[in-house]
Design an enzyme around this catalytic site. Structure first.
Site, PDB file in Angstrom:
ATOM      1  N   HIS A  44       0.824  -1.208   0.000  1.00  0.00           N
ATOM      2  CA  HIS A  44       0.000   0.000   0.000  1.00  0.00           C
ATOM      3  C   HIS A  44       0.862   1.264   0.000  1.00  0.00           C
ATOM      4  O   HIS A  44       0.388   2.350   0.314  1.00  0.00           O
ATOM      5  CB  HIS A  44      -0.943  -0.008   1.201  1.00  0.00           C
ATOM      6  N   ASP A 173      -3.348  -2.738  12.116  1.00  0.00           N
ATOM      7  CA  ASP A 173      -3.852  -2.345  10.796  1.00  0.00           C
ATOM      8  C   ASP A 173      -4.026  -3.623   9.993  1.00  0.00           C
ATOM      9  O   ASP A 173      -3.040  -4.259   9.616  1.00  0.00           O
ATOM     10  CB  ASP A 173      -2.849  -1.398  10.122  1.00  0.00           C
ATOM     11  N   MET A 174      -5.267  -4.016   9.746  1.00  0.00           N
ATOM     12  CA  MET A 174      -5.458  -5.298   9.071  1.00  0.00           C
ATOM     13  C   MET A 174      -6.742  -5.322   8.258  1.00  0.00           C
ATOM     14  O   MET A 174      -7.727  -4.659   8.587  1.00  0.00           O
ATOM     15  CB  MET A 174      -5.483  -6.440  10.088  1.00  0.00           C
ATOM     16  N   TRP A 225      -2.533 -14.678  13.742  1.00  0.00           N
ATOM     17  CA  TRP A 225      -1.955 -13.486  14.373  1.00  0.00           C
ATOM     18  C   TRP A 225      -2.911 -12.300  14.334  1.00  0.00           C
ATOM     19  O   TRP A 225      -2.848 -11.429  15.194  1.00  0.00           O
ATOM     20  CB  TRP A 225      -0.625 -13.120  13.713  1.00  0.00           C
ATOM     21  N   LYS A 226      -3.803 -12.276  13.351  1.00  0.00           N
ATOM     22  CA  LYS A 226      -4.741 -11.160  13.290  1.00  0.00           C
ATOM     23  C   LYS A 226      -5.782 -11.258  14.408  1.00  0.00           C
ATOM     24  O   LYS A 226      -6.124 -10.252  15.037  1.00  0.00           O
ATOM     25  CB  LYS A 226      -5.425 -11.112  11.925  1.00  0.00           C
TER      26      LYS A 226
END
Length: 237
Positions: A44, A173-174, A225-226
Site C-alpha cells: 500500500h 492495521d489489518m 496473528w490477526k
C-alpha cells in the site's frame, strides 16, 4: 534494491506535481506513500502508486477536490470527499476527529464519496501521534466470501486500532481476510508461497499459492496473528 527515503519521496513528489497537485497536498500525499514503504507495507506504498496515478489519469480521482463538511452535531461530523484523493480525504477527516475529541471527549467522523485511502494504518499513527486512541475502518468491494460460501459477497474491509504509548504506539492495521489482496500480490511478485494456508483454489482446496487465491477470489477470513492482535488491542483500549 533499497532506495533512500528522501529519494523515493522526491520522486513521488515530482510525479504528483506533474499530475496537478498543489505543493502542500502533493507533499502530504507523497509522505503517506513513502512512509508506508519505509515501514514495510509495500503493498500500500510504492507498489500501489501506479494504480493511484491511473485512477487520476482516468478521472476516478479529482486532484483538486477538497472534502466538504455536510453535517455536524456535537462529537459527530459527516463529510463529502468529492472524489478527491482518498489519502488526503482520510487524513483531513482523522484530523477533524482528533479536533472533535479535544472538545467533546470523543470525535466520530464519517466520510463518503472518496476512494482508496492506501495504508489505513497511516491514520491510526496520526491519531496516536496526537495522543488519542484512533479507531477507523472503511468498506471495499465484495471480495471475500462469507463463511461457508464460495462467492465473494462481503468486503475484506480494513480496520485500524491505534493506542498511544510513551515507549512506542501500538497500532493494529489489518484487512478482514487473513491476507489482503495487496499482501497476496506482494507474495506473488516475490515468487513466495504464503506462510500458512490463506484461501481456496478454483477446485476448493486450501492453498498457500497467492496466485490461485487471487484467481478464485476466495481468501480466508482473519484468524491466527490477526485474531490475536485484535484481542490484544481490545484489552489495551
Amino acid at each position: 534494491m533499497r532506495i533512500p527515503y528522501d529519494e523515493l519521496f522526491d520522486g513521488l513528489l515530482r510525479v504528483l506535481l506533474k499530475l496537478g497537485f498543489e505543493q502542500q497536498r502533493a507533499r502530504l500525499c507523497a509522505r503517506l506513500f513513502t512512509d508506508a514503504s519505509r515501514d514495510g507495507v509495500y503493498s500500500h506504498g510504492l507498489n500501489r502508486f501506479p494504480q493511484f496515478v491511473r485512477m487520476i489519469q482516468t478521472g476516478v480521482i479529482a486532484v483538486d477536490a477538497e472534502p466538504e463538511l455536510v453535517t455536524s452535531f456535537g462529537s459527530l461530523e459527516r463529510w463529502d470527499g468529492k472524489s478527491g484523493p482518498g489519502t488526503l480525504n482520510a487524513y483531513r477527516c482523522m484530523d477533524r476527529a482528533i479536533a472533535r475529541s479535544r472538545q467533546q471527549g470523543i470525535g466520530c467522523v464519517a466520510l463518503a464519496n472518496t476512494n482508496h485511502w492506501m495504508r489505513g494504518g497511516s491514520y491510526g499513527w496520526q491519531a496516536a501521534d496526537a495522543g488519542v486512541i484512533g479507531i477507523c475502518w472503511t468498506n471495499t468491494m465484495a471480495n471475500l466470501p462469507p463463511w461457508g460460501a464460495s462467492d465473494p459477497r462481503v468486503g475484506n474491509n480494513p480496520v485500524i486500532i491505534a493506542v498511544p504509548r510513551g515507549k512506542g504506539h501500538v497500532v493494529l492495521d489489518m484487512a478482514m481476510s487473513q491476507f489482503s489482496y495487496g499482501a497476496l500480490a506482494s507474495y506473488r511478485m516475490r515468487g513466495e508461497p504464503l506462510p500458512v494456508e490463506g484461501g481456496f483454489d478454483a477446485a476448493g482446496w486450501l492453498t498457500r499459492d497467492p496466485v490461485a487465491i487471487e484467481a478464485s477470489r476466495r481468501p480466508l477470513p482473519i484468524g491466527y496473528w490477526k485474531g490475536s492482535g485484535l484481542a490484544l488491542m481490545l484489552d489495551l483500549v
